[in-house]
Scaffold this motif. Structure first.
Motif, short mmCIF file in Angstrom:
data_model
loop_
_atom_site.label_atom_id
_atom_site.label_comp_id
_atom_site.label_asym_id
_atom_site.label_seq_id
_atom_site.Cartn_x
_atom_site.Cartn_y
_atom_site.Cartn_z
N VAL A 234 -46.70 -18.18 -12.37
CA VAL A 234 -46.92 -17.23 -11.27
C VAL A 234 -47.16 -15.83 -11.83
O VAL A 234 -48.00 -15.08 -11.33
CB VAL A 234 -45.73 -17.23 -10.29
CG1 VAL A 234 -45.95 -16.19 -9.18
CG2 VAL A 234 -45.55 -18.61 -9.67
N GLY A 235 -46.43 -15.48 -12.90
CA GLY A 235 -46.67 -14.19 -13.53
C GLY A 235 -48.07 -14.07 -14.11
O GLY A 235 -48.73 -13.04 -13.97
N MET A 236 -48.55 -15.16 -14.74
CA MET A 236 -49.90 -15.16 -15.29
C MET A 236 -50.97 -15.05 -14.21
O MET A 236 -52.05 -14.49 -14.43
CB MET A 236 -50.12 -16.44 -16.10
CG MET A 236 -49.31 -16.52 -17.39
SD MET A 236 -49.82 -15.29 -18.62
CE MET A 236 -51.44 -15.92 -19.07
N LEU A 237 -50.67 -15.59 -13.03
CA LEU A 237 -51.64 -15.57 -11.93
C LEU A 237 -51.46 -14.36 -11.00
O LEU A 237 -52.12 -14.29 -9.96
CB LEU A 237 -51.52 -16.86 -11.10
CG LEU A 237 -51.93 -18.16 -11.81
CD1 LEU A 237 -51.63 -19.36 -10.92
CD2 LEU A 237 -53.41 -18.13 -12.19
N SER A 238 -50.57 -13.45 -11.37
CA SER A 238 -50.24 -12.34 -10.47
C SER A 238 -51.43 -11.46 -10.13
O SER A 238 -51.58 -10.99 -9.00
CB SER A 238 -49.11 -11.50 -11.07
OG SER A 238 -49.48 -10.98 -12.34
N ARG A 239 -52.32 -11.23 -11.11
CA ARG A 239 -53.50 -10.42 -10.83
C ARG A 239 -54.42 -11.11 -9.82
O ARG A 239 -54.98 -10.47 -8.92
CB ARG A 239 -54.28 -10.15 -12.13
CG ARG A 239 -53.55 -9.24 -13.11
CD ARG A 239 -54.35 -9.02 -14.38
NE ARG A 239 -53.63 -8.24 -15.35
CZ ARG A 239 -53.63 -6.91 -15.40
NH1 ARG A 239 -54.35 -6.23 -14.52
NH2 ARG A 239 -52.95 -6.28 -16.32
#
Length: 359
Positions: A234-239
């Motif tokens: 989820v952090g990697m996909l935050s953008r």
């Protein structure tokens, strides 16, 4: 003049980022303190400094004379208290991050595992395993089989949401559909409970409320894996989640594969929630309230909302567990009751709070 204006903008942006970082650090500090207090609570009370001293010494391989005070306190912490507190930390973070993912994907601030029926589906999967003895895989480690049962049944509401979403443009419709599915699963769980013995009935009842009283070390690995993977992905996909918040059409125009990202996040969210429910039952409001509070305080940039929600969710569940153990040392009050008493008023306040722009 232009350079001066540009410098002002850069300075404002740095303050904007710094405020978010400070908030995350504060949430992490609260989680660390709450974790230490949680481990120290019990018949043998320990100060937070003493707790972390024993934890550090244990990790470093320090040994104590058998039956000494240090030896007893070390055993109490590692064999009994640490699994429960560590589970609360991981479960709170996992549920909060799952809430961020669900709300962002569905573009609805009321979306989380509970309001979309995912928790009810997972709980029914656990009930099927316990009451009927039926698991979708045969595994000598029953906890793994129960977790997979919970995950697969949690996917039913997810599949229903994915099937309905192309047919409606209203996020509210998806929430209402999730609530309806949740009621169906709750009814089926209740139907199972009417035909089981008292011991199993009590066990499922506690699962439906949410309790971490009986957590042991063997319950930790799956929840830890789900939490770490969930936070990372989820952090990697935050953008991309930030782009998705502009609307599905705009996100597609900017090169985001909305459907694939939706599938990935909903699958991941179901796994995170199922891993918690299979051991602790339904713990509501963490995934709903934590992202709301974070967005009110530091705005809606998911690059910061994800880690901040994880820390706040962990802190919230740890604090509620501390309260639960202080008012009920014998464990008669499950943590799910306390989290509901805390979460429901907060959520109502957020709903009626004027000028609370969370999106």
């Amino acid at each position: 003049m232009m350079n001066e204006a540009g410098g002002t903008v850069v300075a404002e942006y740095k303050r904007y980022i710094l405020r978010k970082i400070i908030f995350i650090v504060v949430c992490a500090t609260v989680a660390i303190v709450a974790f230490g207090i949680s481990v120290g609570i019990g018949a043998r009370q320990m100060e937070i400094g003493r707790v972390y001293e024993l934890l550090f010494n244990h990790i470093m391989g320090v040994t104590y004379p058998v039956n000494s005070t240090d030896w007893v306190e070390d055993a109490v912490i590692w064999d009994y208290r640490l699994p429960r507190s560590l589970f609360a930390l991981l479960a709170g973070a996992s549920l909060a991050v799952a809430g961020v993912a669900m709300q962002s994907v569905m573009n609805n601030p009321l979306a989380d595992a509970y309001t979309t029926g995912v928790s009810s589906g997972a709980c029914f999967g656990v009930a099927v395993a316990i009451v009927l003895g039926f698991t979708l895989i045969q595994n000598e480690y029953s906890s793994i089989a129960i977790t997979i049962n919970a995950f697969l049944f949690a996917m039913i509401p997810v599949a229903a949401i994915l099937a309905i979403s192309p047919r409606t443009k209203s996020p509210a419709t998806l929430i209402l559909a999730g609530i309806a599915i949740g009621y169906i699963f709750n009814a089926m769980s209740t139907l199972l409970l009417t035909s089981t013995e008292e011991e199993t009935l009590a066990r499922i009842y506690v699962w439906q409320i949410g309790s971490i009283d009986d957590i042991i070390w063997s319950n930790i690995p799956i929840v830890a894996v789900a939490s770490i993977i969930g936070l990372f992905v989820v952090g990697m996909l935050s953008r991309k989640l930030n782009v998705l918040s502009l609307g599905e059409t705009s996100a597609k125009a900017m090169g985001v594969n909305v459907q694939t990202m939706r599938y990935i996040l909903l699958l991941l969210m179901a796994f995170m929630v199922a891993s918690v429910i299979s051991y602790a039952g339904i713990i509501g409001f963490v995934g709903l309230v934590s992202p709301h509070i974070v967005r009110i305080l530091i705005d809606s940039d998911n690059r910061f909302v994800v880690p901040a929600s994880a820390m706040l969710g962990a802190s919230l569940l740890l604090v509620c567990d501390i309260v639960c153990r202080l008012i009920s040392p014998n464990g008669s009050i499950p943590v799910g009751v306390v989290i509901s008493f805390v979460g429901a008023p907060i959520f109502l306040y957020l709903l009626v709070r004027k000028n609370a722009n969370i999106w």
